[in-house]
Design a protein around this motif. Structure first.
Motif: not given
Length: 106
Positions: A22-25, A28-31
């Motif tokens: 959930s953290v990666k999800q 990822d858009p921010l990155a």
């Protein structure tokens, strides 16, 4: 009551924990957006560098043109001075010729 409070705290802790997925999800858009902004910034820096180089070349051209213009103005002044000296010499020659003509008639 104590038991209920304990269960409530345990429930909140369990619900508040985030999984790696959930953290990666979420990140990822921010990155991706940060990467896009960095790429735009790099492109803008490249354009700025190119424009700076072009501006420097234009400044050099202006300086060269100003120097050429100054040399041309000096040449014009020298030509005017030479023309004025030639005019004075022609006038002196004409007067000398007139005097020799007058002396020759006497």
């Amino acid at each position: 009551m104590m038991r209920m409070a304990g269960l409530l705290v345990l429930g909140l802790l369990a619900a508040g924990c985030a999984t790696n997925g959930s953290v990666k999800q979420q990140i990822d858009p921010l990155a991706d957006r940060i990467t896009a902004v960095e790429q735009q910034q790099a492109a803008m820096n490249a354009k700025l560098d190119a424009q700076t180089a072009e501006l420097q070349a234009l400044r050099k051209d202006v300086a060269d043109s100003a120097a050429t213009s100054a040399r041309a103005q000096e040449a014009v002044k020298a030509a005017q001075d030479a023309a004025q000296r030639a005019e004075l010499a022609a006038q002196k020659s004409a007067k000398a010729f007139e005097l020799t003509q007058v002396k020759g008639k006497m």
